[in-house]
Design an enzyme around this catalytic site. Structure first.
Site, PDB file in Angstrom:
ATOM      1  N   ASP A 155       0.737  -1.141   0.043  1.00 35.37           N
ATOM      2  CA  ASP A 155       0.025   0.192  -0.071  1.00 35.37           C
ATOM      3  C   ASP A 155       0.895   1.105   0.027  1.00 35.37           C
ATOM      4  O   ASP A 155       2.152   1.301   0.414  1.00 35.37           O
ATOM      5  CB  ASP A 155      -0.869   0.073   1.089  1.00 35.37           C
ATOM      6  CG  ASP A 155      -2.059  -1.054   1.379  1.00 35.37           C
ATOM      7  OD1 ASP A 155      -2.373  -1.702  -0.015  1.00 35.37           O
ATOM      8  OD2 ASP A 155      -2.408  -1.483   2.246  1.00 35.37           O
ATOM      9  N   LYS A 156       0.408   2.305  -0.487  1.00 39.68           N
ATOM     10  CA  LYS A 156       1.132   3.675  -0.366  1.00 39.68           C
ATOM     11  C   LYS A 156       1.734   3.979   0.912  1.00 39.68           C
ATOM     12  O   LYS A 156       2.806   4.234   0.857  1.00 39.68           O
ATOM     13  CB  LYS A 156       0.026   4.692  -1.069  1.00 39.68           C
ATOM     14  CG  LYS A 156       0.739   6.029  -0.795  1.00 39.68           C
ATOM     15  CD  LYS A 156      -0.341   7.203  -1.236  1.00 39.68           C
ATOM     16  CE  LYS A 156       0.341   8.445  -1.239  1.00 39.68           C
ATOM     17  NZ  LYS A 156      -0.776   9.690  -1.498  1.00 39.68           N
TER      18      LYS A 156
END
Length: 326
Positions: free
Chosen positions: A145-146
């Site tokens: 995830d970012k």
């Protein structure tokens, strides 16, 4: 290709159209956009009715409602190489292992057309990478995830891509994360089993679902507690790799991740017993406190076992130091 977003404002819904699905209604009103494209725009939060953002494509429109649709600029057909600094843990002619910082998106997607890990890898590895694994995700065999930091491997050749993808499909890699979570897991060590799919009440998030999800298994263990057990550091090992798996699974046992704005809502009772300085630091932490600290796999062409570890990043480490002062 346009450089700015287009704003489309179709004629308000008529009485005859009342009750139509939002995506179906917009597809009729905006024939230049496909229904699947409209659905993506809705789920990305780019469609509003009477000023209120709607993220559910199955929403039933009401007579007289007016829509505002924001269509982002077209993305380039292929990602561009961008000179972005990378922390390279290991690299050879077949693959590269990166220690990804929080805040970096892995591959281009709506809302993140550039400045991604893929853009950085194209600059670092050269154009030979562009044909590996597909146009939009060259070399990428898994993602973080970012706002999750840590170790990620990318392929530089077709053979490496096939070999790594096969290991991910077979769940034969070793992957472990460290996370700060609310509370103390009980029991202190265990397994969380629950199929993960789109949240039926919020299509932008994931959830444990009874139908339509993919099987998921997370093994966790408590490493240490802070502030009287209000927060703890845990290790999570993935037996599968589903979207938001650790975040969803830890929330399911009432130990959501610190800083997780999607899944980490905290009961007020948990905050009362935390001293003010520590409470402020926890509330201000800007991301989910999740770090992919261990990655092990068999080299896809040479056969040797590679294993890498990454230290907890400074932002999580600094938060733990504040929590230790109690």
């Amino acid at each position: 290709m346009t450089d700015t977003a287009r704003i489309l404002t179709p004629v308000p819904a008529t009485p005859d159209e009342a009750g139509d699905r939002l995506d179906k209604w917009l597809a009729v009103r905006l024939p230049e956009l496909s229904r699947s494209r409209i659905k993506c725009l809705i789920e990305a939060g780019l469609v509003a009715l009477d000023g209120a953002t709607i993220t559910d494509a199955s929403y039933r429109v009401k007579s007289g409602q007016a829509a505002r649709v924001e269509v982002p600029p077209d993305a380039p057909a292929t990602p561009e190489a961008q000179a972005i600094a990378l922390v390279v843990v290991y690299e050879d002619e077949d693959l590269i292992v990166i220690d990804k910082p929080p805040g970096m998106v892995v591959h281009p997607a709506p809302g993140s057309p550039d400045s991604t890990l893929v853009n950085a890898l194209l600059a670092h590895c050269g154009e030979s990478l562009a044909g590996i694994g597909g146009v939009r995700r060259p070399g990428i065999v898994h993602r973080l995830d970012k706002d999750t930091s840590g170790l990620l491997v990318a392929a530089k050749t077709d053979a490496a891509h096939r070999g790594l993808a096969a290991q991910f499909a077979a769940h034969s890699l070793e992957r472990a994360y460290q996370a700060l979570v609310w509370g103390l897991p009980n029991p202190a060590e265990g397994e969380i089993v629950g199929a993960i799919g789109r949240n039926p009440h919020d299509r932008k998030s994931m959830a444990i679902v009874s139908h339509g999800g993919k099987p998921a298994l997370t093994r966790y263990r408590l490493l240490r507690g802070f502030v009287g057990g209000a927060v703890s550091l845990v290790e999570c090992r993935l037996a599968t790799g589903r979207t938001h798996q650790i975040r969803v699974h830890m929330t399911s046992i009432n130990n959501p991740l610190v800083g997780d704005r999607t899944y980490g809502r905290v009961r007020s009772g948990r905050m009362v017993r935390i001293p003010e300085a520590q409470r402020r630091a926890l509330n201000a932490f800007p991301r989910q406190a999740l770090h992919a600290y261990l990655l092990g796999f068999q080299h896809p062409t040479r056969g040797e076992v590679l294993r890498f570890e990454s230290l907890i990043p400074s932002d999580i480490n600094d938060l733990m130091k504040i929590l230790e002062t109690v």
